[in-house]
Motif scaffolding. Sequence first.
Motif, PDB file in Angstrom:
ATOM      1  N   LYS A   3       0.830  -1.188   0.000  1.00 43.82           N
ATOM      2  CA  LYS A   3       0.000   0.000   0.000  1.00 43.82           C
ATOM      3  C   LYS A   3       0.871   1.246   0.000  1.00 43.82           C
ATOM      4  CE  LYS A   3      -4.294  -1.223  -0.005  1.00 43.82           C
ATOM      5  NZ  LYS A   3      -5.261  -0.692  -0.957  1.00 43.82           N
ATOM      6  N   GLN A   4       0.422   2.261  -0.717  1.00 47.28           N
ATOM      7  CA  GLN A   4       1.095   3.545  -0.646  1.00 47.28           C
ATOM      8  C   GLN A   4       0.858   4.144   0.732  1.00 47.28           C
ATOM      9  OE1 GLN A   4      -0.585   6.524  -3.150  1.00 47.28           O
ATOM     10  NE2 GLN A   4       0.999   8.020  -2.743  1.00 47.28           N
ATOM     11  N   ILE A   5       1.917   4.636   1.353  1.00 43.49           N
ATOM     12  CA  ILE A   5       1.804   5.283   2.651  1.00 43.49           C
ATOM     13  C   ILE A   5       2.006   6.771   2.447  1.00 43.49           C
ATOM     14  CG2 ILE A   5       2.718   5.447   4.990  1.00 43.49           C
ATOM     15  CD1 ILE A   5       3.674   2.597   4.748  1.00 43.49           C
ATOM     16  N   ILE A   6       0.999   7.556   2.737  1.00 44.31           N
ATOM     17  CA  ILE A   6       1.102   8.979   2.467  1.00 44.31           C
ATOM     18  C   ILE A   6       1.739   9.712   3.644  1.00 44.31           C
ATOM     19  CG2 ILE A   6      -0.868   8.957   0.905  1.00 44.31           C
ATOM     20  CD1 ILE A   6      -2.543  10.150   3.079  1.00 44.31           C
ATOM     21  N   TYR A 217      -2.934  -7.612   6.317  1.00 47.79           N
ATOM     22  CA  TYR A 217      -2.957  -6.836   7.554  1.00 47.79           C
ATOM     23  C   TYR A 217      -4.085  -5.810   7.556  1.00 47.79           C
ATOM     24  CZ  TYR A 217      -1.634  -3.040  10.703  1.00 47.79           C
ATOM     25  OH  TYR A 217      -1.652  -2.048  11.647  1.00 47.79           O
ATOM     26  N   ARG A 218      -4.857  -5.780   8.616  1.00 43.68           N
ATOM     27  CA  ARG A 218      -5.966  -4.841   8.749  1.00 43.68           C
ATOM     28  C   ARG A 218      -5.467  -3.572   9.423  1.00 43.68           C
ATOM     29  NH1 ARG A 218     -11.806  -4.685   9.001  1.00 43.68           N
ATOM     30  NH2 ARG A 218     -12.230  -2.461   9.171  1.00 43.68           N
ATOM     31  N   ASN A 276      -8.142  -1.495  16.641  1.00 43.71           N
ATOM     32  CA  ASN A 276      -8.726  -2.680  16.021  1.00 43.71           C
ATOM     33  C   ASN A 276      -9.906  -3.214  16.842  1.00 43.71           C
ATOM     34  OD1 ASN A 276      -8.617  -4.351  13.729  1.00 43.71           O
ATOM     35  ND2 ASN A 276      -7.631  -5.988  14.896  1.00 43.71           N
ATOM     36  N   ASP A 277     -10.669  -2.289  17.395  1.00 43.68           N
ATOM     37  CA  ASP A 277     -11.808  -2.612  18.250  1.00 43.68           C
ATOM     38  C   ASP A 277     -13.092  -2.219  17.534  1.00 43.68           C
ATOM     39  OD1 ASP A 277     -13.699  -2.973  20.203  1.00 43.68           O
ATOM     40  OD2 ASP A 277     -12.942  -1.408  21.547  1.00 43.68           O
ATOM     41  N   PHE A 278     -13.860  -3.203  17.077  1.00 37.32           N
ATOM     42  CA  PHE A 278     -15.065  -2.932  16.313  1.00 37.32           C
ATOM     43  C   PHE A 278     -16.334  -3.333  17.065  1.00 37.32           C
ATOM     44  CE2 PHE A 278     -11.701  -4.026  13.127  1.00 37.32           C
ATOM     45  CZ  PHE A 278     -11.446  -2.712  12.745  1.00 37.32           C
ATOM     46  N   GLU A 279     -16.245  -3.385  18.379  1.00 40.73           N
ATOM     47  CA  GLU A 279     -17.380  -3.772  19.196  1.00 40.73           C
ATOM     48  C   GLU A 279     -18.568  -2.837  18.976  1.00 40.73           C
ATOM     49  OE1 GLU A 279     -19.500  -6.172  21.721  1.00 40.73           O
ATOM     50  OE2 GLU A 279     -17.448  -6.493  21.003  1.00 40.73           O
ATOM     51  N   ASP A 280     -18.283  -1.528  18.863  1.00 42.20           N
ATOM     52  CA  ASP A 280     -19.340  -0.543  18.635  1.00 42.20           C
ATOM     53  C   ASP A 280     -19.475  -0.167  17.165  1.00 42.20           C
ATOM     54  OD1 ASP A 280     -19.957  -0.370  21.380  1.00 42.20           O
ATOM     55  OD2 ASP A 280     -18.315   1.055  21.691  1.00 42.20           O
ATOM     56  N   MET A 281     -18.741  -0.871  16.299  1.00 41.40           N
ATOM     57  CA  MET A 281     -18.790  -0.608  14.859  1.00 41.40           C
ATOM     58  C   MET A 281     -18.923  -1.943  14.125  1.00 41.40           C
ATOM     59  SD  MET A 281     -15.703   2.205  14.627  1.00 41.40           S
ATOM     60  CE  MET A 281     -16.250   2.952  13.089  1.00 41.40           C
ATOM     61  N   ASN A 288     -14.952  -4.496   3.540  1.00 38.56           N
ATOM     62  CA  ASN A 288     -13.674  -4.615   2.827  1.00 38.56           C
ATOM     63  C   ASN A 288     -13.258  -3.307   2.166  1.00 38.56           C
ATOM     64  OD1 ASN A 288     -15.620  -4.539   0.820  1.00 38.56           O
ATOM     65  ND2 ASN A 288     -14.883  -6.347  -0.275  1.00 38.56           N
ATOM     66  N   TYR A 289     -13.994  -2.243   2.427  1.00 38.95           N
ATOM     67  CA  TYR A 289     -13.704  -0.953   1.793  1.00 38.95           C
ATOM     68  C   TYR A 289     -12.352  -0.399   2.223  1.00 38.95           C
ATOM     69  CZ  TYR A 289     -14.526   3.876   0.234  1.00 38.95           C
ATOM     70  OH  TYR A 289     -14.427   5.109  -0.370  1.00 38.95           O
ATOM     71  N   TRP A 290     -11.960  -0.644   3.479  1.00 40.54           N
ATOM     72  CA  TRP A 290     -10.699  -0.122   4.002  1.00 40.54           C
ATOM     73  C   TRP A 290      -9.514  -0.546   3.152  1.00 40.54           C
ATOM     74  CZ3 TRP A 290      -6.922  -3.647   5.130  1.00 40.54           C
ATOM     75  CH2 TRP A 290      -7.328  -4.986   5.236  1.00 40.54           C
ATOM     76  N   HIS A 291      -9.633  -1.699   2.503  1.00 36.70           N
ATOM     77  CA  HIS A 291      -8.524  -2.265   1.740  1.00 36.70           C
ATOM     78  C   HIS A 291      -8.119  -1.375   0.569  1.00 36.70           C
ATOM     79  CE1 HIS A 291      -5.987  -5.199  -0.259  1.00 36.70           C
ATOM     80  NE2 HIS A 291      -6.752  -5.144  -1.331  1.00 36.70           N
TER      81      HIS A 291
END
Length: 301
Positions: A3-6, A217-218, A276-281, A288-291
Amino acid sequence: MLKQIIRKPVIDFKFPNLISIEVASACSLNCVHCPSHSKDTIGNKRELGFIDIELFNKAMDEIDCYGKRRIYLHKDGEPLLHPKFPEILHRLKLHKEHEIYLTTNASHLTDPMSKLLLDARVDIINFSIGAFTPEMYKHIRGGDLSRVVANIRNFLNIRNGSAWKPHVIVQIIDLQTIKMDDEIKCFKKYWSQFDVEVQVWDELTWGIKADARRHGYRYPCYSLWDSFNINSDGTVTACCMDWNQTLKIGDFKKQGILQIWNGDKLKTYRCDHMNNDFEDMPICKLCNYWHWQTMLRKYTC
């Protein structure tokens, strides 16, 4: 692929860089991959409609105060259906030369509408087509492909004679449950003869269905640091993938963009992603949009 890192600042706390305004949540097609028609959303349907023109103008008035921004005129519906879409187009660059991105299925792309898009100086137009053969298009989208292709080709002819020449994308989605190899191959071959960019998208999960592909990796979703999403009913959600508005961070009818952008709710969601806590999300667990989003060198919340 790495991934490009800006290296640009993590977030502009003054104002979001990208503002997505859902001018229409209603649509004229019945796409099998869209949450509006998915079996995963049965019994949990959001009300569909159009943004109030005064609410749209309110958004533009505030956006103009912060200089040139990226404005997306789509989200879950077909923007060209808005009864006052010509007014919306006229208002976009009235005071600032914003970068305008529009996605449309082109079913309602008439000659007058094509000319309006060019007169409004829309920068990028993504024609979401989705198929090459009429049979596949009917199966996937429930519409008339010949009409769509004719509308797009007509637009390209009008663009050729226009002083304003927006970047045009034609798009097909590689659906996981349908064999798309031949469709995609023929789609690329056909549209490559025109002055357009051909894009093949992976299917989005919308946070409501599993994704069979591996993405490694997420990392936190860049959208939370870059994008602001105003829905057609005035609610503001943390992500453009949040079809059913489960991640509400404000109400644009009562608040301003700046107030919501700097609010505690969005800050909390950013911190959750960093941990990396998605309990409330919950929709983020399957999304998969984050990818497709850029990875930041440093995240802050």
